[in-house]
Design a protein around this motif. Structure first.
Motif, mmCIF file in Angstrom:
data_model
loop_
_atom_site.group_PDB
_atom_site.id
_atom_site.type_symbol
_atom_site.label_atom_id
_atom_site.label_comp_id
_atom_site.label_asym_id
_atom_site.label_seq_id
_atom_site.Cartn_x
_atom_site.Cartn_y
_atom_site.Cartn_z
ATOM 1 N N UNK A 165 0.750 -1.378 0.284
ATOM 2 C CA UNK A 165 -0.457 0.032 0.063
ATOM 3 C C UNK A 165 0.824 1.282 0.320
ATOM 4 N N UNK A 166 1.159 2.059 -1.411
ATOM 5 C CA UNK A 166 1.392 3.458 -0.815
ATOM 6 C C UNK A 166 0.062 4.304 -0.859
ATOM 7 N N UNK A 167 0.750 5.968 -0.186
ATOM 8 C CA UNK A 167 -0.706 7.121 -0.014
ATOM 9 C C UNK A 167 0.232 8.217 -0.670
ATOM 10 N N UNK A 168 0.016 8.717 -1.574
ATOM 11 C CA UNK A 168 0.266 9.764 -2.284
ATOM 12 C C UNK A 168 -0.246 11.075 -2.111
ATOM 13 N N UNK A 169 -0.162 12.294 -2.156
ATOM 14 C CA UNK A 169 -0.534 13.346 -1.328
ATOM 15 C C UNK A 169 -2.612 13.365 -1.485
ATOM 16 N N UNK A 170 -3.018 13.929 -0.580
ATOM 17 C CA UNK A 170 -4.417 13.522 -0.682
ATOM 18 C C UNK A 170 -5.111 14.603 0.857
ATOM 19 N N UNK A 171 -6.244 14.231 0.670
ATOM 20 C CA UNK A 171 -7.134 14.328 1.593
ATOM 21 C C UNK A 171 -7.380 13.784 2.256
ATOM 22 N N UNK A 172 -8.600 13.956 3.349
ATOM 23 C CA UNK A 172 -8.927 12.981 4.615
ATOM 24 C C UNK A 172 -9.581 11.813 3.943
ATOM 25 N N UNK A 173 -10.243 11.457 3.118
ATOM 26 C CA UNK A 173 -10.191 9.579 2.414
ATOM 27 C C UNK A 173 -8.869 9.907 2.026
ATOM 28 N N UNK A 174 -7.900 10.240 1.992
ATOM 29 C CA UNK A 174 -6.062 9.283 1.332
ATOM 30 C C UNK A 174 -5.988 9.317 2.793
ATOM 31 N N UNK A 215 -1.488 -7.250 12.690
ATOM 32 C CA UNK A 215 -1.300 -8.235 12.338
ATOM 33 C C UNK A 215 -2.605 -8.570 11.720
ATOM 34 N N UNK A 216 -3.667 -7.827 10.385
ATOM 35 C CA UNK A 216 -4.437 -8.488 10.147
ATOM 36 C C UNK A 216 -4.024 -8.708 8.459
ATOM 37 N N UNK A 217 -2.967 -8.209 8.308
ATOM 38 C CA UNK A 217 -1.755 -8.362 7.062
ATOM 39 C C UNK A 217 -0.959 -7.903 7.016
ATOM 40 N N UNK A 218 0.617 -8.414 6.952
ATOM 41 C CA UNK A 218 1.961 -8.196 7.057
ATOM 42 C C UNK A 218 2.193 -7.452 5.662
ATOM 43 N N UNK A 219 1.888 -6.381 4.496
ATOM 44 C CA UNK A 219 2.174 -5.606 3.632
ATOM 45 C C UNK A 219 3.083 -4.972 3.615
ATOM 46 N N UNK A 220 3.239 -4.102 3.312
ATOM 47 C CA UNK A 220 3.919 -2.678 3.268
ATOM 48 C C UNK A 220 3.603 -2.137 3.552
ATOM 49 N N UNK A 221 3.420 -1.525 4.149
ATOM 50 C CA UNK A 221 2.452 0.296 4.311
ATOM 51 C C UNK A 221 3.760 1.271 3.613
ATOM 52 N N UNK A 222 3.595 2.655 3.083
ATOM 53 C CA UNK A 222 4.183 3.354 2.011
ATOM 54 C C UNK A 222 3.448 4.868 2.071
ATOM 55 N N UNK A 223 4.402 5.716 2.795
ATOM 56 C CA UNK A 223 3.302 7.013 2.862
ATOM 57 C C UNK A 223 4.869 8.023 1.230
ATOM 58 N N UNK A 224 4.420 8.297 0.657
ATOM 59 C CA UNK A 224 5.065 9.008 -0.324
ATOM 60 C C UNK A 224 5.405 10.767 -0.125
ATOM 61 N N UNK A 225 6.103 10.979 -0.078
ATOM 62 C CA UNK A 225 6.155 12.371 1.338
ATOM 63 C C UNK A 225 6.370 13.721 -0.213
ATOM 64 N N UNK A 226 6.372 13.702 -1.164
ATOM 65 C CA UNK A 226 6.429 14.284 -2.954
ATOM 66 C C UNK A 226 6.118 16.349 -2.043
#
Length: 195
Positions: free
Chosen positions: A103-112, A126-137
């Motif tokens: 999962x990656x979040x790009x810039x966004x608002x409340x929904x993001x 512990x419901x998933x083990x996937x990497x979660x990323x924040x792109x700090x553009x």
């Protein structure tokens, strides 16, 4: 770990500076070049539409997931590889999660932010083990990152849980961190009496 499919959460608007649109397009292009399938919210406008169009233009595969109440000729992207229509916003996140390795979040608002924090919370529990990323553009998330670190300083977020949120200034840097991500071996509650 080779990431074959990644969820991208981002704005349905463009923002006030062109850098967000440029970087969203770059993300879509990089995904296509690396053979990473894009999974996103199914819209054709804003940064959502930009990342999808760039991936498609570069020959990539794109899955859009959109709730029926947003599914209109004005909002849905009919040109994606596959468009899945769901009933609720929760169904949208669940289906997106089922189709992705990260999962990656790009810039966004409340929904993001809501989408990002639900995914990182699922990882924390512990419901998933996937990497979660924040792109700090362009430093867009710098203040949010400081606030998350403040949560740690105040004893309301564990250091190991904070480390689960990966941050990159470029998509290349972030993908590198995600590919080498090792999920923690403990979940949120270490002690039985802790809530």
């Amino acid at each position: 770990m080779k990431l074959k499919s990644i969820v991208v959460f981002c704005a349905s608007s463009y923002g006030n500076t062109t850098v967000y649109r440029e970087q969203a397009a770059h993300v879509g292009k990089v995904f296509a070049e690396r053979g990473i399938q894009l999974v996103y919210g199914g819209g054709k406008v804003g940064l959502m539409g930009t990342v999808a169009n760039a991936a498609l233009d570069a020959g990539g595969s794109v899955i859009g997931v959109i709730p029926h109440f947003l599914n209109s000729k004005e909002r849905e992207h009919t040109g994606v590889t596959k468009l899945i229509t769901v009933e609720t916003m929760h169904d949208r996140k669940r289906i997106m999660n089922e189709h992705a390795d990260g999962v990656i979040a790009l810039p966004g608002g409340f929904g993001t932010l809501e989408e990002l924090f639900e995914m990182i919370t699922w990882a924390q529990l512990g419901l998933h083990k996937k990497p979660v990323g924040l792109l700090n553009t362009n430093g867009f998330y710098t203040n949010l990152i400081k606030f998350i670190d403040h949560m740690v300083d105040e004893g309301l977020l564990r250091t190991e849980n904070r480390a689960m949120l990966l941050v990159g200034e470029t998509i290349e840097e972030l993908l590198g961190k995600m590919e080498s991500h090792e999920p923690p071996t403990v979940t949120k509650w270490i002690e039985k009496d802790e809530i």
